[in-house]
Design an enzyme around this catalytic site. Structure first.
Site, PDB file in Angstrom:
ATOM      1  N   HIS A  14      -0.178 -39.286 -10.524  1.00  0.00           N
ATOM      2  CA  HIS A  14       0.256 -40.659 -10.790  1.00  0.00           C
ATOM      3  C   HIS A  14       0.830 -41.253  -9.519  1.00  0.00           C
ATOM      4  CE1 HIS A  14       4.746 -39.808 -12.081  1.00  0.00           C
ATOM      5  NE2 HIS A  14       4.388 -39.077 -11.057  1.00  0.00           N
ATOM      6  N   CYS A  25       7.605 -40.974  -4.280  1.00  0.00           N
ATOM      7  CA  CYS A  25       6.869 -41.141  -5.538  1.00  0.00           C
ATOM      8  C   CYS A  25       6.022 -42.411  -5.564  1.00  0.00           C
ATOM      9  CB  CYS A  25       7.831 -41.112  -6.716  1.00  0.00           C
ATOM     10  SG  CYS A  25       8.616 -39.503  -6.924  1.00  0.00           S
ATOM     11  N   HIS A  31       1.922 -33.558 -10.895  1.00  0.00           N
ATOM     12  CA  HIS A  31       2.890 -32.662 -11.529  1.00  0.00           C
ATOM     13  C   HIS A  31       2.159 -31.748 -12.504  1.00  0.00           C
ATOM     14  CE1 HIS A  31       6.330 -34.995 -10.102  1.00  0.00           C
ATOM     15  NE2 HIS A  31       5.720 -36.090 -10.521  1.00  0.00           N
ATOM     16  N   HIS A  71      -5.696 -33.190 -15.862  1.00  0.00           N
ATOM     17  CA  HIS A  71      -6.476 -33.409 -14.644  1.00  0.00           C
ATOM     18  C   HIS A  71      -7.020 -34.843 -14.585  1.00  0.00           C
ATOM     19  CE1 HIS A  71      -6.052 -29.086 -14.423  1.00  0.00           C
ATOM     20  NE2 HIS A  71      -6.291 -29.212 -13.131  1.00  0.00           N
ATOM     21  N   GLU A 111       8.514 -33.123 -15.568  1.00  0.00           N
ATOM     22  CA  GLU A 111       7.638 -33.183 -14.398  1.00  0.00           C
ATOM     23  C   GLU A 111       7.912 -32.023 -13.449  1.00  0.00           C
ATOM     24  OE1 GLU A 111       6.935 -37.951 -13.783  1.00  0.00           O
ATOM     25  OE2 GLU A 111       8.568 -37.001 -12.691  1.00  0.00           O
TER      26      GLU A 111
END
Length: 121
Positions: A14, A25, A31, A71, A111
């Site tokens: 992400h 981030c 993660h 995935h 995460e």
């Protein structure tokens, strides 16, 4: 009130693109997520076997998670609305599955081994 939980795992990427560009981030990263579904029922609402819900009935959630999240890139999987933070992911899963699993009382997302977000309406 009785509460049960079941843990699931998936890996995904992400980007939290609303963060400042210097924030790590804000870049694409991934993660190994842990999802914990929490289901609750009053004593008189349990099945005749004494279950809140049979754990085996959560297989449909695992199949959906594997097909939709594992995935994958969460910015796309979650439909591009709210940023795919752990908090928003927990709420999105809750909202997506509440009708199918009426006993669902909370969704927890990890995460990293030291971080958790919980959505409980």
């Amino acid at each position: 009130m009785f509460t049960i939980t079941k843990e699931f795992h998936f890996s995904a990427s992400h980007v939290l693109d609303r963060l400042p560009s210097w924030h790590p981030c804000a870049r694409m990263h991934g993660h190994n997520y842990i999802v914990v579904l929490e289901l609750s029922a009053a004593d008189d609402a349990r099945t005749e076997n004494g279950f809140v819900r049979d754990y085996r009935e959560l297989g449909a959630f695992k199949e959906w998670m594997d097909a939709t999240l594992d995935h994958r890139h969460l910015n796309e999987s979650m439909g591009g609305g709210a940023p795919p933070s752990a908090e928003n992911l927990a709420k999105w899963i809750f909202d997506t599955w509440r009708a199918e699993i009426p006993e669902l009382s909370a969704v927890r997302i990890s995460e990293t081994p030291k971080t958790w977000a919980i959505y409980r309406p």
